[in-house]
Design an enzyme around this catalytic site. Structure first.
Site, PDB file in Angstrom:
ATOM      1  N   LYS A  66       0.850  -1.199   0.000  1.00 49.83           N
ATOM      2  CA  LYS A  66       0.000   0.000   0.000  1.00 49.83           C
ATOM      3  C   LYS A  66       0.875   1.234   0.000  1.00 49.83           C
ATOM      4  O   LYS A  66       1.797   1.343   0.810  1.00 49.83           O
ATOM      5  CB  LYS A  66      -0.884   0.008   1.265  1.00 49.83           C
ATOM      6  N   LYS A  90       4.774   2.042   8.696  1.00 45.76           N
ATOM      7  CA  LYS A  90       3.618   2.869   9.062  1.00 45.76           C
ATOM      8  C   LYS A  90       2.356   2.012   9.178  1.00 45.76           C
ATOM      9  O   LYS A  90       1.575   2.151  10.131  1.00 45.76           O
ATOM     10  CB  LYS A  90       3.429   3.963   8.010  1.00 45.76           C
ATOM     11  N   LYS A 102       5.288   1.975  -2.878  1.00 40.46           N
ATOM     12  CA  LYS A 102       5.410   3.381  -3.262  1.00 40.46           C
ATOM     13  C   LYS A 102       5.756   3.461  -4.733  1.00 40.46           C
ATOM     14  O   LYS A 102       6.434   2.581  -5.277  1.00 40.46           O
ATOM     15  CB  LYS A 102       6.498   4.084  -2.451  1.00 40.46           C
ATOM     16  N   SER A 345      -7.269   5.489   4.081  1.00 44.69           N
ATOM     17  CA  SER A 345      -7.174   4.756   2.819  1.00 44.69           C
ATOM     18  C   SER A 345      -7.623   3.310   3.011  1.00 44.69           C
ATOM     19  O   SER A 345      -8.304   2.732   2.150  1.00 44.69           O
ATOM     20  CB  SER A 345      -5.736   4.776   2.296  1.00 44.69           C
TER      21      SER A 345
END
Length: 411
Positions: A66, A90, A102, A345
């Site tokens: 993610k 995170k 990413k 999200s």
């Protein structure tokens, strides 16, 4: 030291404190997969330009990768790898069933038309399509990308799959599978983390002063939500400069000014200051919400804030961290403080999977609960191991990853 090596410094301290198995540490230290693509785009003047893009998937141990996609001239492989690593940590700190990913494209969106941006965006999705999906890797907005870009991405991916695919991407506009509360989510998370930090440090929020570096989506929402909750926000900045007002800023008027002038600089009733001066203001909370590598060994000693709450990814170098620890400045690290965005999200993804949507009140309530729980876990780890909040956050993240890796037989 490059950005990726810098990111590993607190992780190494966490591994030592918690006595992490060397096998697990070796696996976590490197991304699972990194993809480089080249995207031909027909420009408005008829010329053909080939853009370079990346997608890094650091870990899928806890779930699908993610992470956002950024458009910027400085995008590079090292940066994308580092940001995917931070996303893994995170998500683990927040307790989400995600790993980290990413992406980015080397480009300057300010010099491109809407049509050129759309063609480049669709080309990027065409190139990375085999490696993404709602159960594999879920992109999102990042620097210089927004709901419009996510809508193009969803449309292109849906065409490739020949079916409606809202769950493959988050940060979409409302009405296209987007979630209530997503726009303010990262700023909301920064403020929730800051209030938890003030509570454990015995600070009265109504007496707190705040300086926010950056006035993009994260910085503007952070500043406005601090003010809404009773703190006095005395300074904000953007790429053109910074402004200061001892009595606190009027954000309704400031937003009108920014909409008309495209900068905070020159806002009536404020004093223009430099970015360096903003970072050195004697405030209760300094919230760096702009780019990485803003607080360094060169300027850390000038920082006078009681605490630092990181809204940006990687704004503080290890050298600055050492200075802040020596000075007794309480730092709420990025992988905890700016986790509100990926948390909402996650909510958007869940809503897309079920095709059932929540109210903004439900989203904020659930986000606040998860952010408070994450802060509690990190704070307790910092006390248990006698380490900084940054190292403690990595301990929480590594613990979350190590057990599934062991049980799955990965090491």
């Amino acid at each position: 030291m490059n950005l990726f090596d810098m990111a590993k410094v607190p992780m190494a301290a966490a591994e030592k404190a918690m006595k992490l198995d060397p096998g697990a540490a070796a696996i976590i230290a490197e991304p699972e997969r990194v993809l480089e693509v080249h995207i031909p785009v027909r420009m408005d003047d008829g010329s053909l330009k080939v853009f370079t893009g990346y997608r890094a998937q650091h870990s899928t141990v806890l779930g699908p990768a993610k992470g956002g996609v950024r458009y910027h001239p400085s995008v590079n492989l090292d940066e994308v790898k580092t940001l995917s690593f931070w996303m893994t940590c995170k998500c683990a700190v927040a307790g989400l069933p995600y790993g980290g990913g990413k992406g980015g494209i080397i480009c300057n969106p300010a010099e491109m038309s809407k049509g050129e941006l759309e063609r480049m965006t669709r080309g990027y999705i065409d190139r990375i399509a085999p490696c993404i999906g709602e159960k594999l890797d879920i992109p999102a907005p990042d620097m210089n990308t927004n709901g419009q870009v996510m809508a193009w991405m969803m449309d292109e991916y849906s065409k490739i799959k020949n079916q409606y695919e809202p769950g493959f991407i988050t940060g979409k506009p409302l009405g296209m599978g987007g979630s209530e509360g997503r726009t303010a989510a990262t700023g909301m998370g920064v403020v929730v983390a800051a209030f938890e930090a003030m509570y454990v440090n015995g600070i009265d929020p109504e007496k707190a002063t705040v300086a926010v570096q950056g006035y993009g989506n994260v910085g503007s929402w952070t500043a406005k939500l601090f003010a809404k909750r009773g703190c006095k926000v005395v300074a904000v900045s953007d790429v053109k400069g910074a402004i200061y007002c001892e009595d606190g800023l009027d954000f309704e008027a400031l937003d009108e000014y920014v909409a008309a002038n495209k900068t905070v600089v020159g806002f009536p009733g404020t004093k223009e200051i430099t970015n360096a001066e903003l970072l050195a203001l004697p405030v209760t909370i300094l919230a760096p919400c702009a780019m990485e590598l803003q607080l360094t060994g060169e300027n850390a000693d000038a920082v006078q804030a009681t605490m630092i709450v990181e809204g940006a990814n990687g704004p503080t170098t290890p050298e600055a961290d050492a200075v802040f620890e020596q000075k007794g400045i309480f730092v709420v690290p990025d992988i905890l403080a700016n986790g509100g965005g990926v948390t909402v999200s996650y909510f958007e993804w869940v809503q897309n999977l079920y095709r059932y949507f929540w109210s903004e009140e439900e989203v904020v309530e659930k986000q606040t609960e998860m952010m408070k729980r994450a802060f509690k876990n990190v704070y307790e780890a910092s006390k248990k191991y006698g380490v900084t909040m940054r190292v403690a956050a990595y301990i929480v993240a590594l613990n979350a990853m190590a057990m599934p890796m062991k049980m799955r037989g990965i090491y």
